[in-house]
Structures are given as structure tokens and as C-alpha cells.
Design an enzyme around this catalytic site. Structure first.
Site, PDB file in Angstrom:
ATOM      1  CB  ALA A  94       4.154   1.328  12.337  1.00  0.00           C
ATOM      2  CG  HIS A 112       2.548   0.121   5.881  1.00  0.00           C
ATOM      3  ND1 HIS A 112       3.451  -0.916   5.761  1.00  0.00           N
ATOM      4  CD2 HIS A 112       2.829   0.985   4.874  1.00  0.00           C
ATOM      5  CE1 HIS A 112       4.240  -0.693   4.722  1.00  0.00           C
ATOM      6  NE2 HIS A 112       3.877   0.455   4.168  1.00  0.00           N
ATOM      7  CB  SER A 113       4.686   3.769   6.738  1.00  0.00           C
ATOM      8  OG  SER A 113       5.618   4.782   6.451  1.00  0.00           O
ATOM      9  CB  CYS A 114       2.897   7.629   9.112  1.00  0.00           C
ATOM     10  SG  CYS A 114       4.118   8.571   8.167  1.00  0.00           S
ATOM     11  CB  SER A 156       4.023  -2.814   8.726  1.00  0.00           C
ATOM     12  OG  SER A 156       4.350  -2.891   7.364  1.00  0.00           O
TER      13      SER A 156
END
Length: 260
Positions: A101, A97-99, A125
Site C-alpha cells: 500500500a 497490501h501493507s508495504c 490495505s
């Protein structure tokens, strides 16, 4: 088959796992900026019995709070190539998720460069594709503005956001993570061949719809984009929907009995 009730526990500095000895697939999760492995603890009972969850614990958070966060991507990725070897056997996929990802993607490329093993699928994500433009950098904001930006994104409990002492410890880790990934530029390597599924909130200012389509260029395999209701931390509002989406798309796995 009965779902085992194992909790997500620390097994090694970088590995938290909810063991399911009879599982056929392993989902390895990479947390967002500033977060630790327990960000995925609520996923354990939501996953079907054939999927075992592993969450990556990075320095600078939770039980590793006294350790310095990484400041360069390459050493972080190479450390994980070795540190995650105990969970890179059999059938596995990555979720970030975010970083997280961005980290999952870079690790998948590094594993391919070494000849494997490689994830059978990537679930990315709330992260713009490499080369996406128009996303406001946050890492170099003044302290007060950075604090406001982090709380505005969500993902931080109200009690934590109101605790000056806790936030004083959390904000440097958040800034280190944002600095690490907002300044990073991925190498123009050949596309991966594993499927990529992108998931994002339909109201996320950090990963707007036009910024995630570029992930299509990073794989020769199947590609999907799914937008969920919500903002940057959409999956915290409805984790079951995201877990179900992932569980429906993990590759066909070998028979039970893996011992790793």
C-alpha cells in the site's frame, strides 16, 4: 459477457497479468512484504469480466529470488514508473497490501509529478497513514524475535514456517521490505485528487483503527475506511469480500476494446 479464464502469468520482470482483452478497467496490485505476484492469483476468477488484474513482481521473490531487493524507496518507485508503462494506459486503479500500500501510494505521487497517467482510485490495505505513531518497528529486531514476529502476523503457510531452509531464504527479503518501509517518510506533498479507500482487519495490530484515518488527509477526493473481520492478513481469509468491495468502487470505465 463470459469471464475469461486467463491465468496470472509473467509478461515482464515486473509485470504479471491475467489478460482480458475486452476489459474496461485494470486493477494493478502490489504485494505485501516478502510476497510475490502470485499472492493475487486467486483474485482472477473473482473479478468481474470488465476488470483485468495485474500484479507487480519485485526483485528478491519467486521467479526473481536471486535478485537483490531494493534498499531505497526512490529508486524502486522510479524503476516502476518506467517498468509498468505497458499497463498504465486506459482506466486503472492501484491496490496495495501493507508495504504494498505504501508503494502504491508513492508510485501514484510519482506518476502525478510526471504529469500522469495516474490511477483513478487507490485501495490501500492494512497500512497506517503517513505520520501515524504507536506502531512497533520490527525491522531491527534480533533474528529470532523477527522470525517470531513474522510468523505471529500470519500470512505464511504453516508448511513454509516449519521449513528452516525456506524460511532462511524468506526472512532476509521480509527484513529488507520492513527496513525499506518502516524507515521511509513520505514527502509532505499536496494531496492526491483520486478517491482513496482504506481497508483493514478489525484486529490488525499493524494497522489499528486510529492509525488509518490519517489517509483522509492524502486526498481531496472521496475517502472511505472499511474494516473487515480478521488480523493483518484478513483478505486471505475472505478474498471474495475484498474483491467485491473493490469492484463496486472502480470508476466508470471506457467501452471495451482497449488493446494495451
Amino acid at each position: 459477457m463470459t469471464v475469461q479464464s486467463a491465468e496470472l502469468v509473467s509478461e515482464a520482470p515486473y509485470i504479471w497479468r491475467a489478460r482480458r482483452p475486452d476489459s474496461r478497467h485494470r486493477l494493478i496490485c502490489f504485494p505485501h512484504a516478502g510476497a510475490g505476484a502470485t499472492a493475487y492469483a486467486d483474485w482472477v476468477p473473482l473479478l468481474p469480466p470488465g476488470i483485468e488484474l495485474v500484479a507487480v513482481q519485485l526483485p528478491g521473490r519467486q521467479n526473481r529470488i536471486v535478485e537483490e531487493p531494493f534498499t531505497e524507496v526512490a529508486p524502486l518507485v522510479q524503476t516502476l514508473v518506467h517498468a509498468l508503462r505497458p499497463v498504465l494506459g486506459g482506466s486503472f486503479s492501484f491496490f496495495g497490501h501493507s508495504c504494498g500500500a505504501a508503494l502504491a501510494f508513492e508510485l501514484a505521487k510519482a506518476l502525478r509529478a510526471r504529469g500522469g497517467p495516474v490511477p483513478e482510485a487507490l485501495f490501500l490495505s492494512a497500512q497506517p497513514a503517513p505520520g501515524a505513531t504507536g506502531i512497533r518497528p520490527l525491522y531491527d529486531l534480533p533474528d529470532e524475535e523477527f522470525h517470531e514476529a513474522m510468523t505471529a502476523l500470519g500470512g505464511i503457510d504453516e508448511e513454509i514456517a516449519a521449513d528452516e531452509f525456506v524460511m532462511a531464504s524468506l526472512l532476509p527479503v521480509l527484513r529488507a521490505d520492513f527496513t525499506l518501509w518502516e524507515r521511509h517518510r513520505t514527502a509532505p506533498d499536496a494531496p492526491l485528487d483520486c478517491p482513496i479507500t482504506v481497508i483493514a482487519g478489525d484486529g490488525d495490530p499493524r494497522a489499528p483503527k486510529e492509525s488509518v484515518e490519517g489517509w483522509r488527509d492524502q486526498t481531496t477526493g472521496a475517502f472511505e475506511v472499511h474494516f473487515q473481520p480478521g488480523g493483518h492478513f484478513y483478505f486471505m481469509d475472505s478474498p471474495a469480500g475484498v474483491v467485491d468491495l473493490i469492484a463496486e468502487r472502480v470508476p466508470a470505465a471506457p467501452e471495451p476494446g482497449r488493446t494495451v
